[in-house]
Design a protein around this motif. Structure first.
Motif, PDB file in Angstrom:
ATOM      1  N   CYS A 157       0.849  -1.191   0.000  1.00 39.49           N
ATOM      2  CA  CYS A 157       0.000   0.000   0.000  1.00 39.49           C
ATOM      3  C   CYS A 157       0.891   1.249   0.000  1.00 39.49           C
ATOM      4  N   HIS A 198      -6.954  -6.028  -1.638  1.00 39.83           N
ATOM      5  CA  HIS A 198      -6.052  -4.940  -1.238  1.00 39.83           C
ATOM      6  C   HIS A 198      -5.042  -5.441  -0.214  1.00 39.83           C
ATOM      7  N   LYS A 219       0.141   4.270   0.857  1.00 38.27           N
ATOM      8  CA  LYS A 219      -0.063   5.094   2.048  1.00 38.27           C
ATOM      9  C   LYS A 219       0.421   4.387   3.319  1.00 38.27           C
ATOM     10  N   CYS A 220      -0.013   3.159   3.526  1.00 43.15           N
ATOM     11  CA  CYS A 220       0.208   2.483   4.811  1.00 43.15           C
ATOM     12  C   CYS A 220       1.552   1.768   4.923  1.00 43.15           C
ATOM     13  N   CYS A 240      -2.713  -3.935   2.642  1.00 46.32           N
ATOM     14  CA  CYS A 240      -2.568  -2.664   3.344  1.00 46.32           C
ATOM     15  C   CYS A 240      -1.262  -2.571   4.133  1.00 46.32           C
ATOM     16  N   CYS A 290      -5.473   4.806   0.589  1.00 47.41           N
ATOM     17  CA  CYS A 290      -4.828   3.538   0.276  1.00 47.41           C
ATOM     18  C   CYS A 290      -4.778   3.326  -1.232  1.00 47.41           C
ATOM     19  N   GLN A 291      -3.647   2.834  -1.709  1.00 47.27           N
ATOM     20  CA  GLN A 291      -3.429   2.585  -3.134  1.00 47.27           C
ATOM     21  C   GLN A 291      -2.421   1.449  -3.271  1.00 47.27           C
ATOM     22  N   ASP A 292      -2.820   0.374  -3.958  1.00 44.53           N
ATOM     23  CA  ASP A 292      -1.905  -0.743  -4.168  1.00 44.53           C
ATOM     24  C   ASP A 292      -0.822  -0.374  -5.170  1.00 44.53           C
TER      25      ASP A 292
END
Length: 110
Positions: free
Chosen positions: A35, A77, A37-38, A79, A48-50
């Motif tokens: 992710c 997803h 973001k994480c 994370c 969140c973006q893969d």
């Protein structure tokens, strides 16, 4: 009747050739899904973006942001952790980032 068969065969060959060209536009990349973001803590990631993080044999790291597709939805997803995956899809450049629209995603044992 023979002419109809010839036309049918020609049409089938033409469609097969067109499908091969389309398949040739896709790229297969192996790497870790994380992710933005994480896990990667990207400063510009507001949600969140893969991202597929791939490392070449010469050590160069490439990041492919994953577009929302049915293949990604089925894969799920990722994370906080990471999953090693093989991703096949069309690669494009948008907003200074490399994106891949996955048509196929398979989890690979690390």
């Amino acid at each position: 009747m023979k002419n109809i068969a010839k036309v049918g065969l020609a049409l089938a060959l033409a469609l097969g050739l067109a499908a091969a060209v389309q398949a040739g536009d896709e790229t297969t990349v192996t790497g870790k899904i994380m992710c933005a973001k994480c896990a990667l803590k990207k400063a510009d990631a507001e949600k969140c973006q893969d991202v597929l993080v791939s490392k070449s044999e010469d050590g160069k790291v490439s990041e492919y942001y994953l577009e929302k597709t049915a293949a990604l939805e089925e894969f799920g997803h990722v994370c906080q952790g990471e999953k090693t995956a093989v991703v096949t899809g069309k690669v494009s450049e948008k907003d200074g980032k490399t994106w891949i629209a996955a048509s196929k995603m398979v989890e690979k044992a690390s």
